[in-house]
Enzyme design. Structure first.
Site, PDB file in Angstrom:
ATOM      1  N   LEU A   1      30.179  10.680 -19.888  1.00  0.00           N
ATOM      2  CA  LEU A   1      30.130   9.524 -19.016  1.00  0.00           C
ATOM      3  C   LEU A   1      31.155  10.046 -17.906  1.00  0.00           C
ATOM      4  CD1 LEU A   1      30.430   6.453 -21.234  1.00  0.00           C
ATOM      5  CD2 LEU A   1      28.556   6.793 -19.912  1.00  0.00           C
ATOM      6  N   ASP A   2      30.835   9.854 -16.661  1.00  0.00           N
ATOM      7  CA  ASP A   2      31.769  10.349 -15.669  1.00  0.00           C
ATOM      8  C   ASP A   2      33.137   9.490 -15.573  1.00  0.00           C
ATOM      9  OD1 ASP A   2      31.797   8.099 -13.788  1.00  0.00           O
ATOM     10  OD2 ASP A   2      29.491   8.870 -13.088  1.00  0.00           O
ATOM     11  N   GLU A   3      34.120  10.030 -14.686  1.00  0.00           N
ATOM     12  CA  GLU A   3      35.400   9.332 -14.734  1.00  0.00           C
ATOM     13  C   GLU A   3      35.444   7.833 -14.689  1.00  0.00           C
ATOM     14  OE1 GLU A   3      39.785  10.510 -12.929  1.00  0.00           O
ATOM     15  OE2 GLU A   3      38.077  11.690 -12.407  1.00  0.00           O
TER      16      GLU A   3
END
Length: 192
Positions: free
Chosen positions: A46-48
């Protein structure tokens, strides 16, 4: 014996355990949440700016299976605007996004507008509210996972994503977990 974990990845964390990069030294990592085994790996990422369900395992076979296109992942996306039925139909059929410098048509997927606001933990960073225009929540279920795919998909139909939460991987659901929670589960609990 392999070890498996279900976590609620908070907003602002990277889906890795640490980094040797000088640019990332001030970032927050999964290793800040729990003392994971040395050979642990995140299954997918999951991206930041995304949050929600993330699986951690020490078993490469489990990771490969979940990352294959055999396991569905469901996301709740808060989008900017009152999403139209036309936009939902386009998302369901597949839309053109950019991936690794090339155009890519997403696979057909399940998409619907949520009738009520989902019960999710409050995000650490404030999201603009309806005073700045309408928003709507959609559920998007995919069996693929290109880089920032859901964000690119909603943007392609004219509704940028304001908040993105993965709520399900296969049969494993976020349920009532709070941001930052880590639960160790046995192998038999992993029903995909």
């Amino acid at each position: 014996m392999h070890r498996h974990f279900i976590i609620y990845k908070p907003y602002g964390y990277l889906s890795q355990f640490y980094s040797n990069s000088k640019q990332q030294q001030k970032k927050r990592f999964l290793g800040d949440l729990y003392d994971f085994p040395e050979n642990a790996m995140a299954i997918g990422r999951l991206d930041e700016k995304s949050e929600g369900l993330l699986l951690i395992t020490t078993d490469g076979k489990t990771s490969d299976f979940v990352n294959s296109q055999k396991v569905n992942k469901e996301y709740y996306a808060l989008v900017d605007g009152d999403i139209s039925e036309e936009a939902i139909a386009k998302l369901q059929a597949g839309v053109e996004i950019g991936f690794e410098g090339k155009k890519y048509i997403t696979k057909p997927c399940k998409v619907f507008k949520l009738e009520t606001i989902p019960e999710l933990p409050e995000r650490s960073k404030k999201i603009r509210d309806d005073r700045h225009g309408p928003t709507s929540w959609v559920s998007i279920t995919l069996n693929e996972g290109k880089f920032r795919q859901v964000r690119k998909m909603t943007s392609a139909v004219g509704f940028s994503t304001l908040r993105l939460v993965r709520v399900r991987v296969g049969a494993i659901q976020l349920n009532s977990m709070n941001s930052g929670d880590v639960i160790e589960v046995n192998e038999f609990s992993l029903n995909f």
